[in-house]
Enzyme design. Structure first.
Site, PDB file in Angstrom:
ATOM      1  N   ARG A  16      44.724  51.035  27.625  1.00 17.10           N
ATOM      2  CA  ARG A  16      46.024  50.781  28.254  1.00 17.10           C
ATOM      3  C   ARG A  16      46.490  52.061  28.956  1.00 17.10           C
ATOM      4  O   ARG A  16      46.412  52.186  30.169  1.00 17.10           O
ATOM      5  CB  ARG A  16      47.029  50.300  27.194  1.00 17.10           C
ATOM      6  CG  ARG A  16      48.225  49.582  27.776  1.00 17.10           C
ATOM      7  CD  ARG A  16      49.271  50.510  28.294  1.00 17.10           C
ATOM      8  NE  ARG A  16      49.738  51.438  27.268  1.00 17.10           N
ATOM      9  CZ  ARG A  16      50.451  52.531  27.546  1.00 17.10           C
ATOM     10  NH1 ARG A  16      50.785  52.809  28.771  1.00 17.10           N
ATOM     11  NH2 ARG A  16      50.823  53.346  26.568  1.00 17.10           N
ATOM     12  N   CYS A 246      49.791  60.309  33.390  1.00 19.49           N
ATOM     13  CA  CYS A 246      51.027  59.634  33.753  1.00 19.49           C
ATOM     14  C   CYS A 246      51.249  59.889  35.230  1.00 19.49           C
ATOM     15  O   CYS A 246      51.163  61.028  35.681  1.00 19.49           O
ATOM     16  CB  CYS A 246      52.205  60.173  32.935  1.00 19.49           C
ATOM     17  SG  CYS A 246      53.801  59.521  33.453  1.00 19.49           S
ATOM     18  N   ASN A 255      45.960  61.499  27.247  1.00 18.63           N
ATOM     19  CA  ASN A 255      46.358  61.420  25.848  1.00 18.63           C
ATOM     20  C   ASN A 255      45.556  62.442  25.055  1.00 18.63           C
ATOM     21  O   ASN A 255      44.550  62.945  25.521  1.00 18.63           O
ATOM     22  CB  ASN A 255      46.045  60.015  25.320  1.00 18.63           C
ATOM     23  CG  ASN A 255      46.877  58.955  26.002  1.00 18.63           C
ATOM     24  OD1 ASN A 255      46.462  58.384  26.998  1.00 18.63           O
ATOM     25  ND2 ASN A 255      48.052  58.702  25.485  1.00 18.63           N
TER      26      ASN A 255
HETATM   27 ZN    ZN Z   1      51.190  57.892  27.073  1.00 17.46          ZN
END
Ligand code: ZN
Length: 314
Positions: A16, A246, A255
Site C-alpha cells: 500500500r 510520500c 517506510n
Molecule cells: Zn507512510
C-alpha cells in the site's frame, strides 16, 4: 485471522504505502505472490491495498482481487486503507479483517492529501464506524484510524503533541479500535516519540491498540521504533526493502525496512514470528517488478551475526 502467539506485531505496508505513488503498475499476480511468500515467512499482518478510485491511484485498480486472495491465506491478518465510506463498503464486501481509515492530524496535510478538512474527515470516519456497527456481531471488521503527520508536516512544520492527543481522543471517543501514530514525513526523533507514545499509551492504551508507523526519511526510523517500544508500543508498520515514500516528502526514502525492524525486535528478545531467512528472498519480487526502485536495508547486506540469539517463540 490473527496470529496471536507473538510478542510484537509487525505489519507489512509495502503493498500500500510502498507502491501507491509509483508509476509502474505491479501486476496483480505478482502482488499476490508477494503476499503469499511473505505470509509464508511468518508475516502476521499485511495492509494489502487501498480502496480508492482507480482514476486517482491506478496502482490499486485490482484492490478487490488482491484483498480477496490475501483473505484466503491462513493466519494472516488482512487490512486495507480506505479514505471514505465508499472504500469501506468495497472492503466490507471482501470481508477484510481490518479497515484503516485515512486521517491526518495536520489540517494542511488533510487538505492536500485527502482534499478535506480534519472535521470533514472525522465526519466521514463516523459513517464508516456506523457501517461497522451495523454489521452483526462476530462479522464486524476492526476499525483503525491513522494519525498522519503526528510529528510534523511538510506544509505546517512542527505539529504540537497536544494536537495529536486531541485527535486521538476524538477518535477513541467515537469508537475506533486502533490508532496508528504516523511520522508520515520523517520529522520525529526518539525523544519526542518516547514522550508522545508514553502519553497516548497511558491515556488510551487500555481502550485501543496503539501502533507506530515510521518513515526513515532522516535516518531515525529504527531509533524511533526503539523509543516507541520502550514506551510500550508493540505494533509496528514497515515495508520490505523500505519501499515507499510520500509525494509530499520530496527525495524521501520510504517506510522503515521490515528486515531491519525484525532484526532489531528479535535482538530485543521479542518474538515476531517472522523467519528472516525466508523473508529476504521476497525482495526479489520487488526488484523484478520495480527495477528502478532502490532496495534499502542493512541486514540484507551484512547478514546475521555469528551466534545471534533470535527471540524464543512466545
Ligand atoms: Zn507512510
Amino acid at each position: 485471522m490473527a496470529k496471536t502467539e507473538i510478542d510484537v506485531i509487525c505489519r507489512e505496508v509495502g503493498l500500500r504505502d510502498g507502491i501507491q505513488s509509483l508509476k509502474t503498475f505491479v501486476p496483480t499476480a505478482e502482488k499476490i505472490s508477494w503476499i503469499r511468500q511473505e505470509a509464508a515467512a511468518g508475516m502476521p499482518n499485511m495492509q494489502v491495498c487501498s480502496f480508492v478510485p482507480p482514476k486517482l491511484l491506478p496502482q490499486f485498480s485490482d484492490a478487490a482481487e488482491v484483498a480477496t486472495a490475501a483473505m484466503a491465506i491462513d493466519d494472516l491478518w488482512v487490512s486495507t486503507l480506505v479514505p471514505n465510506l465508499k472504500g469501506a463498503e468495497a472492503a466490507l464486501k471482501i470481508g477484510v479483517d481490518e479497515i484503516d481509515f485515512m486521517n491526518s492530524v495536520s489540517e494542511s496535510h488533510s487538505l492536500s492529501n485527502g482534499r478535506r478538512s480534519t472535521d470533514q474527515a472525522f465526519a466521514e470516519f463516523e459513517r464508516v464506524r456506523d457501517l461497522r456497527d451495523a454489521q452483526p456481531e462476530g462479522k464486524r471488521f476492526k476499525l483503525a484510524a491513522g494519525m498522519a503527520t503526528s510529528f510534523g508536516c511538510s506544509i505546517e512544520g512542527h505539529v504540537p503533541q497536544k494536537n495529536v492527543l486531541k485527535a486521538v481522543e476524538r477518535f477513541v471517543n467515537a469508537g475506533v479500535d486502533e490508532v496508528m501514530i504516523a511520522d508520515t514525513v520523517g520529522y520525529g526523533n526518539p525523544r519526542d516519540v518516547h514522550q508522545l507514545f508514553s502519553q497516548i499509551i497511558a491515556e488510551f492504551g487500555d481502550t485501543v491498540l496503539v501502533g507506530a508507523h515510521f518513515h526513515d526519511t532522516r535516518g531515525l526510523g529504527l531509533a524511533n521504533v526503539y523509543a516507541a517500544l520502550e514506551a510500550g508500543c508493540r505494533r509496528f508498520d514497515a515495508s520490505l526493502a523500505g519501499l515507499g515514500g510520500c509525494p509530499f516528502a520530496p527525495n524521501a526514502t520510504g517506510n522503515i525496512v521490515m528486515e531491519d525492524l525484525v532484526f532489531l525486535l528479535e535482538g530485543a528478545g521479542l518474538d515476531t514470528g517472522i523467519d528472516l531467512a525466508k523473508l529476504l528472498p521476497v525482495r526479489e519480487i520487488i526488484s523484478r517488478n520495480l527495477p528502478e526502485e532502490p532496495l534499502h536495508g542493512t541486514y540484507e547486506k551484512a547478514g546475521t551475526p555469528k551466534g545471534f540469539p533470535f527471540a524464543p517463540a512466545a
